[in-house]
Design a protein around this motif. Sequence first.
Motif, PDB file in Angstrom:
ATOM      1  N   ALA A  23       0.832  -1.203   0.000  1.00  0.00           N
ATOM      2  CA  ALA A  23       0.000   0.000   0.000  1.00  0.00           C
ATOM      3  C   ALA A  23       0.867   1.254   0.000  1.00  0.00           C
ATOM      4  N   SER A  24       1.921   1.237   0.793  1.00  0.00           N
ATOM      5  CA  SER A  24       2.820   2.388   0.839  1.00  0.00           C
ATOM      6  C   SER A  24       3.508   2.599  -0.508  1.00  0.00           C
TER       7      SER A  24
ATOM      8  N   ASP B 136       9.497   4.801   6.662  1.00  0.00           N
ATOM      9  CA  ASP B 136       9.415   3.558   7.429  1.00  0.00           C
ATOM     10  C   ASP B 136       8.941   3.858   8.845  1.00  0.00           C
ATOM     11  N   HIS B 137       8.492   2.807   9.543  1.00  0.00           N
ATOM     12  CA  HIS B 137       8.134   2.959  10.951  1.00  0.00           C
ATOM     13  C   HIS B 137       8.904   1.998  11.843  1.00  0.00           C
ATOM     14  N   HIS B 138       9.798   1.197  11.272  1.00  0.00           N
ATOM     15  CA  HIS B 138      10.567   0.233  12.056  1.00  0.00           C
ATOM     16  C   HIS B 138      11.864   0.863  12.566  1.00  0.00           C
ATOM     17  N   PRO B 139      12.276   0.523  13.780  1.00  0.00           N
ATOM     18  CA  PRO B 139      13.579   0.985  14.262  1.00  0.00           C
ATOM     19  C   PRO B 139      14.706   0.236  13.563  1.00  0.00           C
ATOM     20  N   SER B 140      15.863   0.852  13.464  1.00  0.00           N
ATOM     21  CA  SER B 140      17.031   0.211  12.864  1.00  0.00           C
ATOM     22  C   SER B 140      18.266   0.558  13.669  1.00  0.00           C
ATOM     23  N   GLU B 141      19.101  -0.455  13.907  1.00  0.00           N
ATOM     24  CA  GLU B 141      20.341  -0.216  14.624  1.00  0.00           C
ATOM     25  C   GLU B 141      21.425   0.326  13.697  1.00  0.00           C
ATOM     26  N   ARG B 142      21.221   0.237  12.394  1.00  0.00           N
ATOM     27  CA  ARG B 142      22.201   0.722  11.426  1.00  0.00           C
ATOM     28  C   ARG B 142      21.842   2.119  10.944  1.00  0.00           C
TER      29      ARG B 142
ATOM     30  N   THR C 240       3.632   2.078   8.181  1.00  0.00           N
ATOM     31  CA  THR C 240       4.129   3.005   7.170  1.00  0.00           C
ATOM     32  C   THR C 240       2.961   3.596   6.382  1.00  0.00           C
ATOM     33  N   ALA C 241       1.890   2.838   6.207  1.00  0.00           N
ATOM     34  CA  ALA C 241       0.709   3.337   5.507  1.00  0.00           C
ATOM     35  C   ALA C 241       0.141   4.574   6.197  1.00  0.00           C
TER      36      ALA C 241
END
Length: 338
Positions: free
Chosen positions: A31-32, A111-117, A133-134
């Motif tokens: 969808a995004s 995006d809505h996810h956390p990332s360590e990088r 994210t939608a």
Amino acid sequence: MSNAAAVLTRLRSASSLAVVCHDDPDPDSLASAIALESLARTCGVETVDILYGGSIVHQQNRAFVDLFDVTPRRYSDARLEANELVAFVDHSVPGEHNQVPRGTPIDIVIDHHPSERTVPSDVIDVRESYGATATILAEYFLESELELTPRIASALLFGLHRERLDFYRQPTDREYAAAAALHERTDPERLRELYGVSFLPGSVDAFGDVIHNRIRQGSCLVSCIGRLENRVALAQGADFLLNIDGVDTVLVGGVIRDEVHLSGRTTRPDLDLGESFGRLFGDRGSVGGHDDMAGGQLPLEDVAGTTDAEDVLVERLRDRVGRRFLDAVAGDAAEPDA
């Protein structure tokens, strides 16, 4: 400049765009992707390629592609390089849950996810406090007052519903606000058809095994099954088992070709499932996720050896994956769940 304005400004600078979904894209990612495609065309972008790795096998994901006339193309470096701009939706780092080579520069990340990088992008809109994210893409349309067609409104509503609201996976106020704003603009008939799609026969068989093989330890439940055709049933099984009274954490595992696939769910506020997967299985394969959902793949030979006997295979998975998970996140002795 707002995040939406920054994205629109970047889109107006190019004539072609590659929108990269994560591997095995779900409704939130798809969808995004088509929402960003719509924004891009509004900004004068002539060519938009929606790319994905992995596969689209879940019955609702396949129906989504058909009902919303999405034309995703299998990822290749050549297709990526053929476009002036590259955007990621619902993921953020090259080489993590996607086929893009590590270190590849990205132009836009939503995006809505956390990332360590570190996210290697010119325009970054990563909102960890959002549930989908939608929701972010919906706000782009609502804030900019650009035309929100029934097709895009319906896709975004379904994406954020499947990501958060349908299973009440820690939705935020933003998901409810976006859903309310999108609802009056949707195509109800298309949504009804999408929610009514059927299961694949192979998924039903595997789904039955998931239910039959479950064992429980406190409020944590694990089910390990043998070989299956695709991992759709694992995610479906995890979603279903989480609805059992008194269960707040679920791990489901099964074998696809030469890999053990894992799918996990939790509603526990004190448990970060992505971190737990990394700690328990990160040294044996590719795992990841966020606080309430996680997944991964482990080499079959490392976990279960070379046996062809289905019952032996299931027992080894239960002992070496399932019970390890139960011992780490639950307390009491494991027993079959009646």
